[in-house]
Design a protein around this motif. Structure first.
Motif, PDB file in Angstrom:
ATOM      1  N   ASN A 146       6.933  -5.665   3.083  1.00 26.53           N
ATOM      2  CA  ASN A 146       7.999  -6.644   3.828  1.00 26.53           C
ATOM      3  C   ASN A 146       7.999  -7.320   4.571  1.00 26.53           C
ATOM      4  OD1 ASN A 146       9.246  -4.022   2.134  1.00 26.53           O
ATOM      5  ND2 ASN A 146       7.557  -3.059   3.153  1.00 26.53           N
ATOM      6  N   LYS A 147       8.039  -9.156   4.277  1.00 23.64           N
ATOM      7  CA  LYS A 147       7.907  -9.983   5.113  1.00 23.64           C
ATOM      8  C   LYS A 147       9.044  -9.960   5.903  1.00 23.64           C
ATOM      9  CE  LYS A 147       3.205 -10.545   5.492  1.00 23.64           C
ATOM     10  NZ  LYS A 147       1.811 -10.201   6.521  1.00 23.64           N
ATOM     11  N   GLY A 148       9.732 -10.270   4.312  1.00 26.75           N
ATOM     12  CA  GLY A 148      11.620 -10.301   4.944  1.00 26.75           C
ATOM     13  C   GLY A 148      12.218  -9.536   5.813  1.00 26.75           C
ATOM     14  N   LEU A 149      11.947  -8.218   5.710  1.00 31.53           N
ATOM     15  CA  LEU A 149      12.134  -6.941   6.577  1.00 31.53           C
ATOM     16  C   LEU A 149      11.656  -7.235   8.158  1.00 31.53           C
ATOM     17  CD1 LEU A 149      13.963  -4.954   7.122  1.00 31.53           C
ATOM     18  CD2 LEU A 149      12.071  -3.221   5.662  1.00 31.53           C
ATOM     19  N   ILE A 150      10.998  -7.674   8.090  1.00 27.00           N
ATOM     20  CA  ILE A 150      10.252  -7.968   9.619  1.00 27.00           C
ATOM     21  C   ILE A 150      10.869  -9.197   9.998  1.00 27.00           C
ATOM     22  CG2 ILE A 150       8.357  -8.977  10.709  1.00 27.00           C
ATOM     23  CD1 ILE A 150       6.233  -7.773   8.898  1.00 27.00           C
ATOM     24  N   ASP A 151      11.429 -10.449   9.363  1.00 31.24           N
ATOM     25  CA  ASP A 151      11.801 -11.002  10.144  1.00 31.24           C
ATOM     26  C   ASP A 151      13.024 -10.772  10.562  1.00 31.24           C
ATOM     27  OD1 ASP A 151       9.864 -13.004   9.231  1.00 31.24           O
ATOM     28  OD2 ASP A 151      10.689 -13.568   7.336  1.00 31.24           O
ATOM     29  N   ARG A 152      13.529  -9.589   9.539  1.00 31.40           N
ATOM     30  CA  ARG A 152      15.031  -9.839   9.673  1.00 31.40           C
ATOM     31  C   ARG A 152      15.255  -8.620  10.939  1.00 31.40           C
ATOM     32  NH1 ARG A 152      16.111  -8.856   4.650  1.00 31.40           N
ATOM     33  NH2 ARG A 152      15.416  -6.136   4.557  1.00 31.40           N
ATOM     34  N   LYS A 153      14.019  -7.661  11.262  1.00 26.38           N
ATOM     35  CA  LYS A 153      13.870  -6.558  12.997  1.00 26.38           C
ATOM     36  C   LYS A 153      13.523  -7.852  14.130  1.00 26.38           C
ATOM     37  CE  LYS A 153      13.006  -2.893  10.813  1.00 26.38           C
ATOM     38  NZ  LYS A 153      14.218  -2.250  11.128  1.00 26.38           N
ATOM     39  N   ALA A 154      12.677  -8.590  13.933  1.00 25.72           N
ATOM     40  CA  ALA A 154      12.436  -9.994  14.554  1.00 25.72           C
ATOM     41  C   ALA A 154      13.849 -10.514  14.809  1.00 25.72           C
ATOM     42  CB  ALA A 154      11.591 -10.590  14.155  1.00 25.72           C
ATOM     43  N   ALA A 155      14.135 -11.259  14.154  1.00 25.13           N
ATOM     44  CA  ALA A 155      15.785 -11.690  14.446  1.00 25.13           C
ATOM     45  C   ALA A 155      16.522 -10.955  14.823  1.00 25.13           C
ATOM     46  CB  ALA A 155      16.627 -12.183  13.635  1.00 25.13           C
ATOM     47  N   ALA A 156      17.074  -9.766  14.805  1.00 28.09           N
ATOM     48  CA  ALA A 156      17.881  -8.446  16.144  1.00 28.09           C
ATOM     49  C   ALA A 156      17.434  -8.396  17.232  1.00 28.09           C
ATOM     50  CB  ALA A 156      17.095  -7.441  14.864  1.00 28.09           C
ATOM     51  N   ILE A 157      15.895  -7.729  17.198  1.00 27.87           N
ATOM     52  CA  ILE A 157      14.912  -8.289  18.659  1.00 27.87           C
ATOM     53  C   ILE A 157      15.400  -9.403  19.709  1.00 27.87           C
ATOM     54  CG2 ILE A 157      13.093  -8.159  19.518  1.00 27.87           C
ATOM     55  CD1 ILE A 157      12.011  -6.210  17.156  1.00 27.87           C
ATOM     56  N   ILE A 158      14.776 -10.248  19.100  1.00 29.19           N
ATOM     57  CA  ILE A 158      15.746 -11.697  19.314  1.00 29.19           C
ATOM     58  C   ILE A 158      17.382 -11.346  19.758  1.00 29.19           C
ATOM     59  CG2 ILE A 158      16.286 -14.161  19.484  1.00 29.19           C
ATOM     60  CD1 ILE A 158      13.570 -13.929  17.327  1.00 29.19           C
ATOM     61  N   LEU A 159      17.812 -10.840  19.033  1.00 30.40           N
ATOM     62  CA  LEU A 159      19.351 -11.026  19.347  1.00 30.40           C
ATOM     63  C   LEU A 159      19.864  -9.958  20.873  1.00 30.40           C
ATOM     64  CD1 LEU A 159      22.137 -12.698  19.229  1.00 30.40           C
ATOM     65  CD2 LEU A 159      22.388 -10.813  17.046  1.00 30.40           C
ATOM     66  N   GLN A 160      18.641  -9.022  20.115  1.00 22.92           N
ATOM     67  CA  GLN A 160      19.124  -7.837  20.987  1.00 22.92           C
ATOM     68  C   GLN A 160      19.245  -8.565  22.645  1.00 22.92           C
ATOM     69  OE1 GLN A 160      21.012  -4.707  20.516  1.00 22.92           O
ATOM     70  NE2 GLN A 160      20.665  -4.585  22.709  1.00 22.92           N
ATOM     71  N   GLN A 161      17.588  -9.165  22.843  1.00 16.46           N
ATOM     72  CA  GLN A 161      17.775  -8.920  24.252  1.00 16.46           C
ATOM     73  C   GLN A 161      18.100 -10.124  24.586  1.00 16.46           C
ATOM     74  OE1 GLN A 161      13.283 -11.080  23.390  1.00 16.46           O
ATOM     75  NE2 GLN A 161      12.940  -8.773  23.251  1.00 16.46           N
ATOM     76  N   TRP A 162      18.759 -11.367  23.974  1.00 15.39           N
ATOM     77  CA  TRP A 162      20.514 -11.998  24.671  1.00 15.39           C
ATOM     78  C   TRP A 162      20.967 -11.313  24.926  1.00 15.39           C
ATOM     79  CZ3 TRP A 162      25.078 -14.494  23.410  1.00 15.39           C
ATOM     80  CH2 TRP A 162      25.517 -14.640  23.191  1.00 15.39           C
ATOM     81  N   LEU A 163      21.661 -10.168  24.409  1.00 20.37           N
ATOM     82  CA  LEU A 163      22.329  -9.776  24.513  1.00 20.37           C
ATOM     83  C   LEU A 163      22.487  -8.843  25.167  1.00 20.37           C
ATOM     84  CD1 LEU A 163      23.689  -8.195  21.098  1.00 20.37           C
ATOM     85  CD2 LEU A 163      25.408  -9.975  22.062  1.00 20.37           C
ATOM     86  N   ASP A 164      21.389  -7.846  25.406  1.00 21.87           N
ATOM     87  CA  ASP A 164      21.334  -7.429  27.013  1.00 21.87           C
ATOM     88  C   ASP A 164      21.158  -7.613  28.217  1.00 21.87           C
ATOM     89  OD1 ASP A 164      21.190  -5.014  25.477  1.00 21.87           O
ATOM     90  OD2 ASP A 164      18.589  -5.449  25.434  1.00 21.87           O
ATOM     91  N   GLN A 165      20.532  -9.519  28.376  1.00 26.79           N
ATOM     92  CA  GLN A 165      20.633 -10.763  28.812  1.00 26.79           C
ATOM     93  C   GLN A 165      21.748 -10.896  29.913  1.00 26.79           C
ATOM     94  OE1 GLN A 165      17.707 -14.084  28.611  1.00 26.79           O
ATOM     95  NE2 GLN A 165      16.370 -12.271  28.357  1.00 26.79           N
ATOM     96  N   ARG A 166      22.665 -11.388  28.729  1.00 21.93           N
ATOM     97  CA  ARG A 166      24.025 -12.156  28.980  1.00 21.93           C
ATOM     98  C   ARG A 166      24.838 -10.396  29.093  1.00 21.93           C
ATOM     99  NH1 ARG A 166      29.211 -11.402  26.125  1.00 21.93           N
ATOM    100  NH2 ARG A 166      29.745 -13.820  26.124  1.00 21.93           N
ATOM    101  N   ARG A 167      24.384  -9.649  29.195  1.00 19.97           N
ATOM    102  CA  ARG A 167      25.350  -8.328  29.524  1.00 19.97           C
ATOM    103  C   ARG A 167      25.040  -8.257  31.063  1.00 19.97           C
ATOM    104  NH1 ARG A 167      25.260  -5.151  25.561  1.00 19.97           N
ATOM    105  NH2 ARG A 167      22.840  -3.807  26.066  1.00 19.97           N
ATOM    106  N   GLY A 168      23.662  -8.012  31.132  1.00 26.40           N
ATOM    107  CA  GLY A 168      22.818  -8.551  32.767  1.00 26.40           C
ATOM    108  C   GLY A 168      23.845  -8.891  33.653  1.00 26.40           C
ATOM    109  N   GLN A 169      24.342 -10.455  32.878  1.00 21.38           N
ATOM    110  CA  GLN A 169      24.682 -11.350  34.117  1.00 21.38           C
ATOM    111  C   GLN A 169      26.038 -11.044  34.100  1.00 21.38           C
ATOM    112  OE1 GLN A 169      23.878 -14.547  31.670  1.00 21.38           O
ATOM    113  NE2 GLN A 169      21.909 -14.986  32.571  1.00 21.38           N
ATOM    114  N   GLN A 170      26.355 -10.069  33.513  1.00 23.96           N
ATOM    115  CA  GLN A 170      27.909  -9.917  33.251  1.00 23.96           C
ATOM    116  C   GLN A 170      28.135  -8.589  34.492  1.00 23.96           C
ATOM    117  OE1 GLN A 170      30.472  -8.854  29.635  1.00 23.96           O
ATOM    118  NE2 GLN A 170      30.158 -11.341  29.194  1.00 23.96           N
ATOM    119  N   LEU A 171      27.234  -8.021  34.379  1.00 21.70           N
ATOM    120  CA  LEU A 171      27.854  -6.940  35.509  1.00 21.70           C
ATOM    121  C   LEU A 171      27.777  -7.611  36.775  1.00 21.70           C
ATOM    122  CD1 LEU A 171      24.804  -4.522  34.059  1.00 21.70           C
ATOM    123  CD2 LEU A 171      27.986  -4.387  34.037  1.00 21.70           C
TER     124      LEU A 171
END
Length: 149
Positions: free
Chosen positions: A124-149
């Motif tokens: 399931n290499k494609g699924l790994i790539d999708r999940k990795a992209a979601a982890i990358i984006l989630q890290q960015w969203l979390d950092q962004r939200r932390g900066q807004q607090l």
């Protein structure tokens, strides 16, 4: 909540750029949760751009968030430079701002998530790539939200 502290809407696309595939993730309208959307099999650059452009327009994407594969010692190596060159071209072609996030170990995390769900990572290499992209984006969203607090 006062007017100044209300969350800002963001539509971001997270990308895990590999040699053969690009994992793609998007976020909900409030920018709280990232979800894997698709895995794009890389081909001609123009075709990759065309497929991503459709997604960018449909989701009204405002920013590309790309995982940068730093070396374990924190330096930017050969692979990271290749990703930067490709991502810069994508951002320019899609007319979007580009932000990077450290993606060290995201593929490992994605594989572990599959194993925990009793899904074979090797099939399931494609699924790994999708999940990795979601982890990358989630890290960015979390950092962004932390900066807004």
């Amino acid at each position: 909540m006062s007017e100044n502290s209300s969350p800002q809407f963001v539509s971001a696309l997270g990308l895990d750029i590999g040699q053969k595939r690009i994992g793609v993730a998007g976020c909900d309208g409030l920018g709280l949760f990232a979800t894997g959307l698709m895995t794009l099999k890389r081909s001609a650059f123009e075709r990759d751009v065309a497929q991503l452009r459709e997604l960018v327009e449909d989701r009204r994407v405002q920013v590309l968030v790309v995982g940068l594969p730093y070396s374990m010692n924190g330096t930017i190596g050969f692979q990271a430079k290749k990703v930067q060159k490709y991502a810069t071209g994508l951002a320019k072609a899609l007319d979007l701002p580009l932000e990077y996030i450290d993606e060290r170990l995201t593929s490992f995390q994605a594989e572990q998530m599959l194993r925990d769900a009793h899904i074979s990572p090797s099939r399931n290499k494609g699924l790994i790539d999708r999940k990795a992209a979601a982890i990358i984006l989630q890290q960015w969203l979390d950092q962004r939200r932390g900066q807004q607090l």
